[in-house]
Design an enzyme around this catalytic site. Structure first.
Site, PDB file in Angstrom:
ATOM      1  N   ASN A   1       0.697  -1.243   0.021  1.00 55.98           N
ATOM      2  CA  ASN A   1      -0.072  -0.030   0.008  1.00 55.98           C
ATOM      3  C   ASN A   1       0.891   1.294   0.176  1.00 55.98           C
ATOM      4  O   ASN A   1       1.436   1.499   0.999  1.00 55.98           O
ATOM      5  CB  ASN A   1      -1.127   0.043   1.094  1.00 55.98           C
ATOM      6  CG  ASN A   1      -1.778   1.182   1.375  1.00 55.98           C
ATOM      7  OD1 ASN A   1      -1.836   1.919   0.489  1.00 55.98           O
ATOM      8  ND2 ASN A   1      -2.554   1.504   2.386  1.00 55.98           N
TER       9      ASN A   1
ATOM     10  N   LYS B   1       0.150   4.292  -0.412  1.00 49.62           N
ATOM     11  CA  LYS B   1      -0.599   5.466   0.103  1.00 49.62           C
ATOM     12  C   LYS B   1      -0.157   6.732  -0.948  1.00 49.62           C
ATOM     13  O   LYS B   1      -0.474   6.553  -1.675  1.00 49.62           O
ATOM     14  CB  LYS B   1      -0.063   5.497   1.664  1.00 49.62           C
ATOM     15  CG  LYS B   1      -0.252   4.504   2.628  1.00 49.62           C
ATOM     16  CD  LYS B   1       0.036   4.544   3.977  1.00 49.62           C
ATOM     17  CE  LYS B   1      -0.276   3.266   4.719  1.00 49.62           C
ATOM     18  NZ  LYS B   1      -0.204   3.219   6.229  1.00 49.62           N
TER      19      LYS B   1
ATOM     20  N   HIS C   1      -9.698   0.975   4.701  1.00 50.40           N
ATOM     21  CA  HIS C   1      -8.420   1.139   5.450  1.00 50.40           C
ATOM     22  C   HIS C   1      -8.541   2.259   6.536  1.00 50.40           C
ATOM     23  O   HIS C   1      -9.210   3.107   6.486  1.00 50.40           O
ATOM     24  CB  HIS C   1      -7.367   1.782   4.493  1.00 50.40           C
ATOM     25  CG  HIS C   1      -5.906   1.756   4.924  1.00 50.40           C
ATOM     26  ND1 HIS C   1      -5.600   2.834   5.958  1.00 50.40           N
ATOM     27  CD2 HIS C   1      -4.936   0.896   4.875  1.00 50.40           C
ATOM     28  CE1 HIS C   1      -4.293   2.484   6.168  1.00 50.40           C
ATOM     29  NE2 HIS C   1      -3.968   1.175   5.641  1.00 50.40           N
TER      30      HIS C   1
ATOM     31  N   GLU D   1      -7.222   4.684   7.612  1.00 52.53           N
ATOM     32  CA  GLU D   1      -6.794   6.045   6.979  1.00 52.53           C
ATOM     33  C   GLU D   1      -8.146   6.676   6.645  1.00 52.53           C
ATOM     34  O   GLU D   1      -8.261   8.038   6.517  1.00 52.53           O
ATOM     35  CB  GLU D   1      -5.547   5.992   6.374  1.00 52.53           C
ATOM     36  CG  GLU D   1      -4.394   6.168   7.314  1.00 52.53           C
ATOM     37  CD  GLU D   1      -3.115   5.410   6.539  1.00 52.53           C
ATOM     38  OE1 GLU D   1      -3.047   5.511   5.459  1.00 52.53           O
ATOM     39  OE2 GLU D   1      -2.255   5.000   7.286  1.00 52.53           O
TER      40      GLU D   1
ATOM     41  N   GLU E   1      -5.460  -4.915  10.751  1.00 56.26           N
ATOM     42  CA  GLU E   1      -4.466  -3.440  10.712  1.00 56.26           C
ATOM     43  C   GLU E   1      -4.928  -2.682  12.088  1.00 56.26           C
ATOM     44  O   GLU E   1      -5.655  -1.988  11.912  1.00 56.26           O
ATOM     45  CB  GLU E   1      -4.669  -2.678   9.249  1.00 56.26           C
ATOM     46  CG  GLU E   1      -4.191  -3.479   8.108  1.00 56.26           C
ATOM     47  CD  GLU E   1      -3.675  -2.239   7.209  1.00 56.26           C
ATOM     48  OE1 GLU E   1      -2.371  -2.609   6.941  1.00 56.26           O
ATOM     49  OE2 GLU E   1      -4.287  -1.490   7.055  1.00 56.26           O
TER      50      GLU E   1
ATOM     51  N   GLY F   1       2.376   2.731  10.739  1.00 54.45           N
ATOM     52  CA  GLY F   1       3.191   3.912  10.476  1.00 54.45           C
ATOM     53  C   GLY F   1       3.812   4.209  11.804  1.00 54.45           C
ATOM     54  O   GLY F   1       4.371   5.227  11.928  1.00 54.45           O
TER      55      GLY F   1
ATOM     56  N   SER G   1       3.159  -1.904  10.367  1.00 51.42           N
ATOM     57  CA  SER G   1       4.630  -1.947  10.659  1.00 51.42           C
ATOM     58  C   SER G   1       5.094  -3.362  10.487  1.00 51.42           C
ATOM     59  O   SER G   1       6.313  -3.569  10.774  1.00 51.42           O
ATOM     60  CB  SER G   1       5.048  -1.475  12.040  1.00 51.42           C
ATOM     61  OG  SER G   1       4.635   0.125  12.254  1.00 51.42           O
TER      62      SER G   1
HETATM   63  P1  13P Z   1       2.866   0.742   7.656  1.00 48.04           P
HETATM   64  O1  13P Z   1       3.640  -0.800   7.144  1.00 48.04           O
HETATM   65  O2  13P Z   1       3.723   1.841   7.289  1.00 48.04           O
HETATM   66  O3  13P Z   1       2.767   0.663   9.209  1.00 48.04           O
HETATM   67  O4  13P Z   1       1.336   0.827   7.024  1.00 48.04           O
HETATM   68  C1  13P Z   1       0.515  -0.186   7.159  1.00 48.04           C
HETATM   69  C2  13P Z   1      -0.654  -0.048   6.415  1.00 48.04           C
HETATM   70  O5  13P Z   1      -1.552   0.815   6.770  1.00 48.04           O
HETATM   71  C3  13P Z   1      -0.814  -0.710   5.098  1.00 48.04           C
HETATM   72  O6  13P Z   1      -2.270  -0.622   4.683  1.00 48.04           O
END
Ligand code: 13P
Length: 260
Positions: free
Chosen positions: A11, A13, A97, A99, A168, A174, A214
């Site tokens: 992903n 982002k 997601h 976010e 997640e 992150g 992460s």
């Molecule tokens: P990170 O691997 O940067 O923590 O992000 C995870 C994520 O949100 C994948 O969709």
């Protein structure tokens, strides 16, 4: 032992530009050829889907959308429909997601409609669920996961082989703070039990349940070694080809073990 094919998603982002997207996708597709036992998908920003699709076409990786509209078409400025993603060569789409759930306040009701649009368009949905830190600390993590799954999946006609659930935990995204393999495995068991309640055990045993938060080149092998974890949804580490390759290799090792 479960025969589920491991799934790893990168992903991206809201990162990279067109040139770097195409270059990274080319590196991923070269690497993917080494690991045919893993289903590999890249989720670039919508405007770079086309650049990534050109780079992966004919190769062992696919491209997916990070989100889709809950609407089919019409006066929805700025939105991208599921059928547009499919039309541009996407095979899959992320739904819910964190976010978007937490960052943009998208509800289960909205996500359920997005899921319906994704299914109509023939996309493989990667439905994301996970609790916040406050929810985990107050002992509600598993209730939150169950509620999100019920709210998003209920009433949909799903093909277990064409569905991925990503666990997640919001506090692990992150942050560099990964769920322990035990915590992740426990959440994955809750997800599978909820799928069995919503559908049946055979259905729940066929769905890939992957972990995100992460995941990196150092912890992937330990996470993927757990029977409950069928792969990963990777953010930051998917932007670095060498790190992503180590993560995909860990998923391939799991596939090999499952085939023995
Ligand atoms: P990170 O691997 O940067 O923590 O992000 C995870 C994520 O949100 C994948 O969709």
């Amino acid at each position: 032992m479960a025969q589920r094919t491991p799934f790893v998603g990168g992903n991206w982002k809201m990162n990279l530009d067109r040139e770097r997207s195409a270059a990274l996708a080319s590196e991923v597709v070269r690497m993917a050829a080494t690991y045919p036992s893993v289903e590999l998908a890249i989720f670039p920003p919508a405007v770079y889907v086309s650049a990534v699709e050109s780079a992966v076409r004919g190769g062992a990786a696919t491209v997916g959308g990070q989100d889709c509209s809950a609407e089919k078409e019409g006066a929805f400025t700025g939105q991208v429909s599921a059928s547009m993603l499919a039309n541009m060569g996407c095979s899959s789409v992320l739904i819910g997601h964190s976010e978007r759930r937490h960052g943009l306040g998208e509800t289960d009701a909205t996500l359920s409609r997005k899921l319906a649009r994704a299914l109509e368009a023939g996309l493989l949905p990667v439905v994301c669920v996970g609790e916040t830190l406050a929810e985990r600390e107050s002992g509600r993590a598993h209730d939150v996961i169950r509620t999100q799954l019920h709210g998003t999946l209920a009433g949909q006609t799903l093909n277990a082989a064409k569905l991925v659930i990503a666990y997640e935990p919001v506090w692990a995204i992150g942050t560099g703070r990964t769920a322990t393999p035990d915590d992740a495995a426990e959440a994955h068991r809750t997800i599978r039990q909820t799928l069995a309640d919503l559908y049946d055990v055979r259905f729940s045993e066929s769905v890939r349940v992957i972990y995100g938060g992460s995941v990196n080149s150092k912890n992937a092998a330990e996470l993927f070694a757990r029977e409950e974890i069928d792969g990963g949804l990777v953010g930051g580490a998917s932007l670095v080809a060498a790190d992503f390759a180590v993560i995909v290799a860990a998923a391939a090792a799991k596939a090999k073990e499952r085939s023995n």
